[in-house]
Design a protein around this motif. Structure first.
Motif, PDB file in Angstrom:
ATOM      1  N   ASP A   1      -0.591 -10.521  -5.167  1.00 24.47           N
ATOM      2  CA  ASP A   1       0.026 -10.720  -3.853  1.00 24.47           C
ATOM      3  C   ASP A   1       1.504 -10.339  -3.918  1.00 24.47           C
ATOM      4  OD1 ASP A   1       0.672 -11.406  -1.315  1.00 24.47           O
ATOM      5  OD2 ASP A   1       0.075 -13.508  -1.449  1.00 24.47           O
ATOM      6  N   ILE A   2       1.758  -9.069  -3.654  1.00 24.67           N
ATOM      7  CA  ILE A   2       3.113  -8.521  -3.697  1.00 24.67           C
ATOM      8  C   ILE A   2       3.297  -7.633  -2.465  1.00 24.67           C
ATOM      9  CG2 ILE A   2       3.395  -8.593  -6.209  1.00 24.67           C
ATOM     10  CD1 ILE A   2       2.413  -5.699  -6.270  1.00 24.67           C
ATOM     11  N   PRO A   3       4.541  -7.281  -2.134  1.00 27.56           N
ATOM     12  CA  PRO A   3       4.783  -6.508  -0.912  1.00 27.56           C
ATOM     13  C   PRO A   3       3.994  -5.212  -0.790  1.00 27.56           C
ATOM     14  CG  PRO A   3       6.835  -7.441  -1.691  1.00 27.56           C
ATOM     15  CD  PRO A   3       5.807  -7.762  -2.744  1.00 27.56           C
ATOM     16  N   ILE A   4       3.835  -4.460  -1.873  1.00 26.94           N
ATOM     17  CA  ILE A   4       3.141  -3.184  -1.758  1.00 26.94           C
ATOM     18  C   ILE A   4       1.679  -3.369  -1.355  1.00 26.94           C
ATOM     19  CG2 ILE A   4       2.422  -2.971  -4.170  1.00 26.94           C
ATOM     20  CD1 ILE A   4       3.160  -0.007  -3.989  1.00 26.94           C
ATOM     21  N   ILE A   5       1.049  -4.457  -1.800  1.00 31.61           N
ATOM     22  CA  ILE A   5      -0.331  -4.710  -1.411  1.00 31.61           C
ATOM     23  C   ILE A   5      -0.387  -5.264   0.011  1.00 31.61           C
ATOM     24  CG2 ILE A   5      -2.447  -5.958  -1.973  1.00 31.61           C
ATOM     25  CD1 ILE A   5      -1.732  -3.667  -3.868  1.00 31.61           C
ATOM     26  N   ARG A   6       0.618  -6.009   0.411  1.00 26.12           N
ATOM     27  CA  ARG A   6       0.705  -6.428   1.809  1.00 26.12           C
ATOM     28  C   ARG A   6       0.875  -5.202   2.716  1.00 26.12           C
ATOM     29  NH1 ARG A   6      -1.303 -11.420   3.020  1.00 26.12           N
ATOM     30  NH2 ARG A   6      -0.951 -12.761   1.218  1.00 26.12           N
ATOM     31  N   ASP A   7       1.528  -4.165   2.190  1.00 30.79           N
ATOM     32  CA  ASP A   7       1.674  -2.920   2.946  1.00 30.79           C
ATOM     33  C   ASP A   7       0.320  -2.244   3.138  1.00 30.79           C
ATOM     34  OD1 ASP A   7       3.513  -1.247   4.314  1.00 30.79           O
ATOM     35  OD2 ASP A   7       3.471   0.189   2.671  1.00 30.79           O
ATOM     36  N   PHE A   8      -0.500  -2.254   2.073  1.00 34.62           N
ATOM     37  CA  PHE A   8      -1.874  -1.768   2.192  1.00 34.62           C
ATOM     38  C   PHE A   8      -2.593  -2.520   3.320  1.00 34.62           C
ATOM     39  CE2 PHE A   8      -1.535   0.103  -2.034  1.00 34.62           C
ATOM     40  CZ  PHE A   8      -2.545   1.048  -2.092  1.00 34.62           C
ATOM     41  N   ALA A   9      -2.513  -3.839   3.272  1.00 37.89           N
ATOM     42  CA  ALA A   9      -3.236  -4.667   4.230  1.00 37.89           C
ATOM     43  C   ALA A   9      -2.750  -4.436   5.651  1.00 37.89           C
ATOM     44  CB  ALA A   9      -3.094  -6.146   3.859  1.00 37.89           C
ATOM     45  N   CYS A  10      -1.441  -4.259   5.795  1.00 41.52           N
ATOM     46  CA  CYS A  10      -0.868  -4.039   7.124  1.00 41.52           C
ATOM     47  C   CYS A  10      -1.376  -2.735   7.730  1.00 41.52           C
ATOM     48  CB  CYS A  10       0.662  -4.018   7.019  1.00 41.52           C
ATOM     49  SG  CYS A  10       1.518  -3.807   8.588  1.00 41.52           S
ATOM     50  N   GLY A  11      -1.325  -1.666   6.957  1.00 42.88           N
ATOM     51  CA  GLY A  11      -1.823  -0.388   7.455  1.00 42.88           C
ATOM     52  C   GLY A  11      -3.295  -0.456   7.795  1.00 42.88           C
ATOM     53  N   TYR A  12      -4.057  -1.128   6.940  1.00 39.28           N
ATOM     54  CA  TYR A  12      -5.497  -1.263   7.152  1.00 39.28           C
ATOM     55  C   TYR A  12      -5.785  -1.993   8.462  1.00 39.28           C
ATOM     56  CZ  TYR A  12     -10.333  -2.740   6.112  1.00 39.28           C
ATOM     57  OH  TYR A  12     -11.691  -2.967   6.153  1.00 39.28           O
ATOM     58  N   GLU A  13      -5.119  -3.104   8.682  1.00 37.94           N
ATOM     59  CA  GLU A  13      -5.359  -3.887   9.891  1.00 37.94           C
ATOM     60  C   GLU A  13      -5.036  -3.089  11.157  1.00 37.94           C
ATOM     61  OE1 GLU A  13      -4.037  -8.188  11.875  1.00 37.94           O
ATOM     62  OE2 GLU A  13      -3.491  -7.693   9.804  1.00 37.94           O
ATOM     63  N   HIS A  14      -3.926  -2.363  11.141  1.00 41.49           N
ATOM     64  CA  HIS A  14      -3.560  -1.566  12.309  1.00 41.49           C
ATOM     65  C   HIS A  14      -4.548  -0.417  12.530  1.00 41.49           C
ATOM     66  CE1 HIS A  14       0.432  -3.026  13.779  1.00 41.49           C
ATOM     67  NE2 HIS A  14       0.370  -3.687  12.628  1.00 41.49           N
ATOM     68  N   GLY A  15      -5.046   0.166  11.442  1.00 43.96           N
ATOM     69  CA  GLY A  15      -6.047   1.226  11.584  1.00 43.96           C
ATOM     70  C   GLY A  15      -7.338   0.710  12.178  1.00 43.96           C
ATOM     71  N   VAL A  16      -7.782  -0.465  11.712  1.00 41.83           N
ATOM     72  CA  VAL A  16      -8.991  -1.080  12.265  1.00 41.83           C
ATOM     73  C   VAL A  16      -8.849  -1.271  13.764  1.00 41.83           C
ATOM     74  CG1 VAL A  16     -10.371  -3.188  12.317  1.00 41.83           C
ATOM     75  CG2 VAL A  16      -9.655  -2.232  10.115  1.00 41.83           C
ATOM     76  N   HIS A  17      -7.699  -1.784  14.183  1.00 47.96           N
ATOM     77  CA  HIS A  17      -7.505  -2.106  15.597  1.00 47.96           C
ATOM     78  C   HIS A  17      -7.309  -0.876  16.475  1.00 47.96           C
ATOM     79  CE1 HIS A  17      -6.229  -6.445  14.402  1.00 47.96           C
ATOM     80  NE2 HIS A  17      -7.538  -6.308  14.496  1.00 47.96           N
ATOM     81  N   LEU A  18      -6.986   0.263  15.837  1.00 50.58           N
ATOM     82  CA  LEU A  18      -6.910   1.500  16.617  1.00 50.58           C
ATOM     83  C   LEU A  18      -8.271   1.869  17.180  1.00 50.58           C
ATOM     84  CD1 LEU A  18      -5.279   4.101  17.489  1.00 50.58           C
ATOM     85  CD2 LEU A  18      -6.220   5.142  15.399  1.00 50.58           C
ATOM     86  N   THR A  19      -9.290   1.770  16.338  1.00 52.68           N
ATOM     87  CA  THR A  19     -10.624   2.200  16.747  1.00 52.68           C
ATOM     88  C   THR A  19     -11.528   1.045  17.166  1.00 52.68           C
ATOM     89  OG1 THR A  19     -11.297   2.173  14.414  1.00 52.68           O
ATOM     90  CG2 THR A  19     -10.575   4.287  15.323  1.00 52.68           C
ATOM     91  N   LYS A  20     -11.130  -0.188  16.835  1.00 52.48           N
ATOM     92  CA  LYS A  20     -11.913  -1.359  17.208  1.00 52.48           C
ATOM     93  C   LYS A  20     -10.957  -2.465  17.656  1.00 52.48           C
ATOM     94  CE  LYS A  20     -16.016  -3.462  17.373  1.00 52.48           C
ATOM     95  NZ  LYS A  20     -17.161  -2.930  18.160  1.00 52.48           N
ATOM     96  N   PRO A  21     -10.380  -2.334  18.841  1.00 53.47           N
ATOM     97  CA  PRO A  21      -9.451  -3.359  19.325  1.00 53.47           C
ATOM     98  C   PRO A  21     -10.118  -4.742  19.339  1.00 53.47           C
ATOM     99  CG  PRO A  21      -9.374  -1.412  20.723  1.00 53.47           C
ATOM    100  CD  PRO A  21     -10.538  -1.225  19.799  1.00 53.47           C
ATOM    101  N   GLY A  22      -9.370  -5.725  18.866  1.00 60.08           N
ATOM    102  CA  GLY A  22      -9.896  -7.077  18.860  1.00 60.08           C
ATOM    103  C   GLY A  22     -10.718  -7.437  17.649  1.00 60.08           C
TER     104      GLY A  22
END
Length: 345
Positions: free
Chosen positions: A167-188
């Motif tokens: 649990d470090i910033p670079i992995i939180r960066d992975f998670a952040c990008g992933y979450e935003h990508g998911v919501h691009l194509t599947k809002p909610g």
């Protein structure tokens, strides 16, 4: 030792004996070159054949060494305590350039590099601001955004997961990008996020990765992205065991559990390592920071015979469109690293 003789040094020693072991293994084993190129690579924890981040770095280094008929100096640390002495010994024995894989080498490099101002050092995954260090970083949030977008396209439950390593910033960066990508194509859509731990052991615990992934499946996720080094292998195993899907990381992992790996969040570490050594060979190497993202083909999603049956032509067309939009700057992928948090959508 004659030029071209193969040399591979790998130690599995306690920190108290690493100095003697490294010196003994390298003594007399460096190929003499008029251009003073003696490539060295020091891997992160998990081993060079981790099927994740170390392995593509090894592949790039080996390709360079083989093409130029050079010996490759190598070291696989087993403990954090070995890092500083390993760096110093490689520098003493003439390694140049010396490439380190992973942000965990930063403290040791910041201490050792100034002691050897005529040696060239390279670090992957973080920045060390010193006059003899080249820092290579990847825009992992962009690669994560892409695979997140694919997860959003393919989820049937509207819930997906993410299993990070330490649990470090670079992995939180992975998670952040992933979450935003998911919501691009599947809002909610719901995105479940777990980290494997808070120590370096989080990178080398497939059992923990499998446990967390199965837990996310039980919560309704049908696709889980692993970004946890060798621990990701447990994520992929859980997908196969549960008959669901996972997303790999680092080197292409589509073939690890065929039919259960939707894609891989891949970084071109092999290309970056090869180019770094090649620039030293050609005399064009220079210190400083470079960042490789989608536009530079530094990160991306994988498509091959192993995962093609899981995708429709429409899926591929949409992913191509999204990737181009990122490269063109039409989609700005948020980064956790910018402010220490993931921006709201």
């Amino acid at each position: 030792m004659k030029k071209g003789t193969s040399m591979r040094t790998t130690w599995n020693l306690l920190a108290t004996t690493v100095t003697v072991a490294i010196a003994a293994s390298l003594c007399g084993a460096i190929t003499a070159r008029a251009d003073d190129i003696k490539p060295a690579i020091l891997y992160d924890l998990g081993g060079k054949f981790d099927k994740s981040f170390n392995e593509p770095a090894f592949n790039g280094a080996k390709k360079f060494a083989d093409e130029h008929n050079l010996s490759l100096m190598e070291f696989e640390p087993q403990t954090e305590a070995q890092r500083e002495q390993a760096l110093r010994t490689f520098a003493e024995q003439g390694g140049n350039p010396i490439l380190t894989v992973g942000f965990a080498w930063q403290p040791a490099l910041e201490k050792v590099a100034p002691e050897y101002p005529d040696s060239r050092f390279i670090i992957v995954d973080t920045t060390v601001d010193l006059p003899n260090v080249e820092s290579i970083e990847f825009a992992y949030n962009e690669g994560s955004f892409l695979v997140g977008a694919l997860a959003g396209l393919k989820t049937k439950t509207g819930t997906v997961g993410f299993v990070g390593g330490m649990d470090i910033p670079i992995i939180r960066d992975f998670a952040c990008g992933y979450e935003h990508g998911v919501h691009l194509t599947k809002p909610g859509a719901k995105v479940i996020v777990n980290m494997a731990g808070t120590t370096p052991a989080a990178w080398t615990d497939p059992a923990r990765g499998r446990e967390l992934t199965l837990g996310q499946y039980e919560q309704g996720a049908d696709i889980v992205h692993g970004a946890a080094g060798a621990t990701t292998l447990g994520v992929l195993q859980a997908a196969a065991d549960a008959g669901k899907l996972a997303i790999g990381v680092g080197s292409n992992q589509d073939n690890v559990q065929p039919g259960h790996v939707l894609t891989t969040n891949a970084a071109a570490l092999d290309v970056a390592v090869y180019k770094a050594f090649d620039s030293a060979q050609k005399g064009t190497w220079k210190p400083g920071r470079i960042v490789l993202g989608v536009k530079e083909d530094g990160v991306g999603w994988t498509l091959d015979d192993h995962n093609r049956p899981l995708l429709t032509d429409a899926d591929i067309a949409k992913m191509t469109e999204i990737k181009q939009s990122i490269a063109d700057g039409k989609i700005k992928v948020p980064s956790y690293l910018a402010n220490g948090n993931c921006p709201a959508e």
